[in-house]
Design an enzyme around this catalytic site. Structure first.
Site, mmCIF file in Angstrom:
data_model
loop_
_atom_site.group_PDB
_atom_site.id
_atom_site.type_symbol
_atom_site.label_atom_id
_atom_site.label_comp_id
_atom_site.label_asym_id
_atom_site.label_seq_id
_atom_site.Cartn_x
_atom_site.Cartn_y
_atom_site.Cartn_z
ATOM 1 N N HIS A 96 -2.619 -6.406 -6.380
ATOM 2 C CA HIS A 96 -3.574 -7.181 -5.574
ATOM 3 C C HIS A 96 -4.991 -6.668 -5.808
ATOM 4 C CE1 HIS A 96 -4.042 -4.151 -2.275
ATOM 5 N NE2 HIS A 96 -2.776 -3.867 -2.541
ATOM 6 N N ASP A 98 -7.615 -7.513 -3.694
ATOM 7 C CA ASP A 98 -8.390 -7.377 -2.456
ATOM 8 C C ASP A 98 -8.216 -5.956 -1.941
ATOM 9 O OD1 ASP A 98 -5.654 -7.941 -1.878
ATOM 10 O OD2 ASP A 98 -6.196 -8.305 0.216
ATOM 11 N N ASP A 130 -5.760 1.535 -4.286
ATOM 12 C CA ASP A 130 -5.050 0.433 -3.613
ATOM 13 C C ASP A 130 -5.877 -0.833 -3.705
ATOM 14 O OD1 ASP A 130 -3.360 -1.099 -2.063
ATOM 15 O OD2 ASP A 130 -4.064 -0.267 -0.161
ATOM 16 N N GLU A 164 -3.520 -9.532 -0.053
ATOM 17 C CA GLU A 164 -2.435 -8.616 0.327
ATOM 18 C C GLU A 164 -2.767 -7.859 1.608
ATOM 19 O OE1 GLU A 164 0.356 -5.334 0.538
ATOM 20 O OE2 GLU A 164 -1.827 -5.139 0.444
ATOM 21 N N GLU A 165 -4.007 -7.462 1.754
ATOM 22 C CA GLU A 165 -4.393 -6.675 2.931
ATOM 23 C C GLU A 165 -4.602 -7.561 4.158
ATOM 24 O OE1 GLU A 165 -3.903 -3.729 2.608
ATOM 25 O OE2 GLU A 165 -4.637 -2.915 0.715
ATOM 26 N N ASP A 193 2.048 -0.677 -6.546
ATOM 27 C CA ASP A 193 1.234 -0.755 -5.331
ATOM 28 C C ASP A 193 1.783 0.206 -4.278
ATOM 29 O OD1 ASP A 193 -0.699 -1.627 -3.526
ATOM 30 O OD2 ASP A 193 0.476 -3.353 -2.859
ATOM 31 N N HIS A 443 -5.616 3.475 2.923
ATOM 32 C CA HIS A 443 -6.282 2.664 3.955
ATOM 33 C C HIS A 443 -7.268 3.482 4.768
ATOM 34 C CE1 HIS A 443 -3.149 -0.839 4.060
ATOM 35 N NE2 HIS A 443 -3.513 -0.522 2.838
#
Ligand SMILES: [Zn+2]
Ligand SMILES: [Zn+2]
Ligand SMILES: [Zn+2]
Ligand SMILES: [Zn+2]
Lengths: 474, 474
Positions: A96, A98, A130, A164-165, A193, A443
């Site tokens: 991903h 994003d 990520d 995705e997020e 991922d 994150h």
């Protein structure tokens, strides 16, 4: 795989070039959860498609329509293809483009959308690990093959999403629809991922827990009440809800809902031996937990608790007083939120029935005149692949070649719902092949990808494809 | 009290004038909880002082300094005096000139800061009943006496504050300090800032419950956790907290903390007979509750539960997930909030000890590695005055004269902390003499004061002062 030496040399030679590519990608603040950043997310999708085309790959920007409940266009899914050789295997990869939100003021040491190369080799920036680093790893692999004049060992199908997020809106439908179309040639799937279990030993991941999320609504009064006026003479929804929530799980994590434990696959003798060799220590766990409040003292029980046992967490209560300070309200309607992490062989429907029945029975014993409604909010299944498949074997050999040791075969406690979707849509084996390590802070503030993991990881992705081409299809 | 006929006639003649006064006051949006409205609150204090001076009263605007933690000036307390006749009794009255927040968009049928006179006599507007109507009642009483040429029967001391709806910051200190100074002459205190129990029969209020507010903090992990990664292997603060909160009270309102029930004053034979005659029906209660979820079916048990029994309400949890939606967080630190409404003869210190000990004992049984801290956030004592005092007798006679029936003698479940402060500061009897009725919606949309309650209520305040002057000091 004899051509790998040449490929590795080229990757090393291109290290700065690949870091520049990551710098360009990090500089596009593709935060999917922030509506005002949506144009940046779209720009990032276009950037990827352009890069692929420059490398001679086909790239399509597939639009997914509006984001439900908003007027925002969803970011396009980048569908890429590199190579159409019928004599080669075809690998479908997912990633991903994003990223999570980030502001310098959140506590970052550096500007989150400027890739900063630290002396110790950390590449700091939002999305570095990520999942922009791994996604660019595939592009790097193509480019290094071309520059080194080495034939690309497989046909590559690529699926890079931009939501995705923020719930992967629209992706499941697309993957299911393309299973027998764009993805039809795929012989196996590889998703990069996730992360190593620690910081030293690489791993391959073959299992994820599922998650069933539940709500318990208790209501009674027509509106919030003053506890001076109504305290002691009306049934209070919070009193009932807290009682119900207290019946679900013990402080030691034992789920108290009848029938759940019975659904869990028994531990086999073979499995018993799997845990001791895993590169994982309680010290590292305490560090990432930020305290020593683990339920178990030993590694094996802890890994089993994360990977192959269900757990139940209470997340919070909607409708009650939640702010700092002291408000004397009796909330009229409260919604308790909890979820169960599921494992083989738990069934979603069966589990839902057990949970709802447990709550309805428990509510009856309260003797309250309030109204209770319990229901699942969303459910995603657990996933376990066979690590003995040639897809995993190829990745294991590649790992040994690049990192000098056999990877750990691991499972994870969280869920990546798209994993099962790819498995179902293609009917093929899915491998999770992480690039970054456990300390990358995906994150968090100061997200990073170590230069070593980025460059060796790019080698790993390419090497994996070479071993895929050689591996006997068992 | 022979002059009352003339006074009543004058009040009736001035009805429109008094409604205009209420209109002027409602038009000043003196919302004390809204920093941007602070100038309006101050303006309202000045308005009151000006009105008092026009009526020949002395009025001082007493500044209280800054609002703690802010740069805002607290609204001034209006200290007024009307009459200095040593041969007359002196009555100290209290009210507040600030109001709750209100926006038309909250659902009001009319503009909240424009007094609207409805056909059925409702005077709609924010502050109409809480507490501008009652405060202006005292000014109306002075004016009507002057116009009718009737000697004012007592010396009146007035204390009108502008922060009641926002914690009465600074008032307690002022009242305690002025107890033997500005308030020294007071023979009794009268507060008009509560409501009839229903809509038909007036009441005098002689008791309030106290409130002890508690927090339970449970913490463990260094930061919020992902339930996929940590669910099942770490002690979760929410699990512990919900268990602790479930040990406090049953769904039927029974407090489970040892030693609380033992502190409650036993019901006397005399008291047993008090409840049946009170104008109060379960139907009205169900209406105001918005449901039939009362614990008791009968009036007596319900009134006792509100007036003379302790209750425990769970208000909410700080630090947990509280928004709509489904977040799979394990909160690292959660703070449960609850309060106990207290009654004679509960002692604050003793109750705090029992509560903290209960929670500490309960936490020990959980076997959790998390950390628990329980503490009182604020405590305010219950209050019960003697309704046989001449102060109440005068008010009862006035009620009978104006409304044609004896008032109910009531207590309330809520607390008005300043009541005890006035009692302690002056050492004198305090009477709560409500003007509005139970349906006025003090803190709701469409707040109103019935014209009848405003005009007859103005008569009541004046009549009360006349009976005060006549009543033997027993
Ligand atoms: Zn990711
Ligand atoms: Zn992520
Ligand atoms: Zn009030
Ligand atoms: Zn109020």
């Amino acid at each position: 795989a004899p051509q790998l030496d040449g490929y590795f040399k080229q990757v090393d030679a291109f290290a700065d070039k690949f870091i520049d590519r990551l710098r360009e990608a990090v500089a596009i603040p593709s935060v999917s959860a922030d509506a005002s950043r949506r144009p940046d997310v779209v720009r990032m999708g276009h950037y990827l498609a352009d890069q692929l085309k420059k490398l001679g790959a086909e790239a399509e920007l597939r639009e997914l329509g509006k984001q439900p409940g908003t007027d925002l266009d969803l970011p396009p899914v980048v569908l890429g293809r590199y190579g159409r050789d019928k004599n080669k295997r075809t690998i479908l990869v997912y990633g991903h483009y994003d990223v999570q939100p980030a502001e310098k003021s959140d506590g970052w040491d550096t500007e989150p959308f400027e890739l900063t190369v630290q002396e110790d080799g950390r590449l700091c920036g939002r999305g570095s690990t990520d999942d922009k680093g791994p996604v660019l790893g595939w592009l790097n692999a193509i480019e290094a093959h071309q520059a080194a004049g080495i034939d690309f060992p497989v046909n590559l199908l690529m699926c890079f999403e931009g939501m995705e997020e923020n719930g992967s809106e629209g992706l499941e439908e697309l993957v299911m629809e393309e299973g027998k179309k764009f993805f039809a040639d795929a012989d196996a799937v590889c998703i990069s991922d996730n992360y190593w279990l620690g910081t030293e030993r690489p791993c391959l991941t073959y299992g994820l827990r599922g998650v069933n999320y539940y709500a318990i609504e208790v209501s009674g009064p027509g509106q919030d009440l003053h506890s001076g006026v109504f305290g002691g003479l009306a049934h209070e929804p919070m009193t009932d809800l807290v009682r119900l929530m207290s019946t679900l799980v013990t402080p030691s994590g034992e789920i108290l809902i009848k029938g759940i434990a019975e659904q869990v696959a028994p531990v086999t003798a073979e499995e018993e031996g799997l845990y001791d060799g895993i590169a994982f220590t309680m010290e590292t766990l305490h560090e990432s937990l930020g305290s020593k409040t683990t339920i178990f003292e030993d590694k094996k029980k802890t890994l089993m608790a994360r990977w192959r046992m269900p757990s139940l967490s209470l997340h919070g209560i909607e409708g009650a007083f939640y702010a700092p300070g002291a408000k004397t309200v009796i909330p009229a309607k409260v919604i308790g939120k909890f979820s169960i992490r599921t494992v083989p062989n738990m069934e979603i429907e069966k589990t839902n029935e057990l949970v709802i029945k447990h709550l309805e029975d428990a509510f009856k014993t309260l003797g309250s005149k309030n109204t209770m409604k319990a229901y699942p909010v969303h459910c995603g299944n657990w996933w376990v692949a066979s690590p003995k498949h040639w897809n995993f074997e190829a990745a294991a050999k590649a790992t040994e070649r690049v990192w000098g040791e056999r990877p750990d075969f691991t499972r994870e406690g969280g869920s990546i719902p798209i994993t099962i979707t790819f498995q179902e849509a293609t009917g093929k084996n899915v491998l999770l092949l992480p690039m970054g390590s456990s300390t990358d802070g995906a994150h968090s503030i100061n997200e990073k990808l170590d230069k070593k993991n980025y460059i060796e990881g790019t080698k790993l992705l390419g090497a994996y494809l070479h071993y895929v081409a050689e591996e006997p299809m068992n």
